[in-house]
Motif scaffolding. Structure first.
Motif, PDB file in Angstrom:
ATOM      1  N   HIS A   4       0.875  -1.364   0.024  1.00 24.29           N
ATOM      2  CA  HIS A   4      -0.021   0.079  -0.089  1.00 24.29           C
ATOM      3  C   HIS A   4       0.845   1.419   0.064  1.00 24.29           C
ATOM      4  O   HIS A   4       0.508   1.985  -0.749  1.00 24.29           O
ATOM      5  N   MET A   5       1.784   1.397   0.734  1.00 23.19           N
ATOM      6  CA  MET A   5       2.914   2.360   0.774  1.00 23.19           C
ATOM      7  C   MET A   5       3.327   2.549  -0.543  1.00 23.19           C
ATOM      8  O   MET A   5       3.497   3.827  -0.936  1.00 23.19           O
ATOM      9  N   ALA A  37      -0.617   5.246   3.784  1.00 23.48           N
ATOM     10  CA  ALA A  37      -0.809   3.868   4.041  1.00 23.48           C
ATOM     11  C   ALA A  37      -0.511   3.746   5.627  1.00 23.48           C
ATOM     12  O   ALA A  37      -1.241   2.704   6.209  1.00 23.48           O
ATOM     13  N   ARG A  38       0.425   4.283   6.300  1.00 19.64           N
ATOM     14  CA  ARG A  38       0.642   4.196   7.846  1.00 19.64           C
ATOM     15  C   ARG A  38      -0.838   4.729   8.499  1.00 19.64           C
ATOM     16  O   ARG A  38      -1.318   4.075   9.291  1.00 19.64           O
ATOM     17  N   GLN A  39      -1.353   5.723   8.206  1.00 21.26           N
ATOM     18  CA  GLN A  39      -2.454   6.271   8.582  1.00 21.26           C
ATOM     19  C   GLN A  39      -3.660   5.356   8.447  1.00 21.26           C
ATOM     20  O   GLN A  39      -4.398   5.135   9.503  1.00 21.26           O
ATOM     21  N   ARG A  40      -3.732   4.704   7.277  1.00 21.69           N
ATOM     22  CA  ARG A  40      -4.824   3.862   7.333  1.00 21.69           C
ATOM     23  C   ARG A  40      -4.776   2.487   8.051  1.00 21.69           C
ATOM     24  O   ARG A  40      -5.433   2.063   9.066  1.00 21.69           O
ATOM     25  N   PHE A  41      -3.401   2.089   8.089  1.00 25.77           N
ATOM     26  CA  PHE A  41      -2.836   0.832   8.723  1.00 25.77           C
ATOM     27  C   PHE A  41      -3.070   1.100  10.422  1.00 25.77           C
ATOM     28  O   PHE A  41      -3.413  -0.113  11.225  1.00 25.77           O
TER      29      PHE A  41
END
Length: 81
Positions: free
Chosen positions: A32-33, A41-45
């Protein structure tokens, strides 16, 4: 999970840190990144806590990842040139 999607028995259980599922989620996050950048991607994860969250995350990402995979395959084989 959407309000119309039936739940599964274990959807409210946390995803264990040392589980195979968590390993898969980290692989998906890395892919995703590459598509949207590290921050997005980190925010969604960070929204993935439970097995239900994991299911939703996987369902959300897989169509995008499969589309990108097909695009790269076509490019590699000269399709669309």
């Amino acid at each position: 999970m959407t309000p119309t999607t039936p739940g599964h028995e274990r959807d409210h259980e946390p995803v264990p840190d040392s589980s195979t599922l968590m390993g898969l989620l980290h692989v998906l996050r890395k892919a995703h990144m590459e598509l949207v950048g590290n921050d997005a991607a980190r925010q969604r994860f960070t929204q993935v806590f439970t097995r239900g969250d994991a299911r939703q995350y996987i369902d959300e990402l897989m169509p995008h990842l499969m589309k990108e995979r097909e695009k790269r395959r076509q490019h590699r084989h000269g399709v669309g040139k």
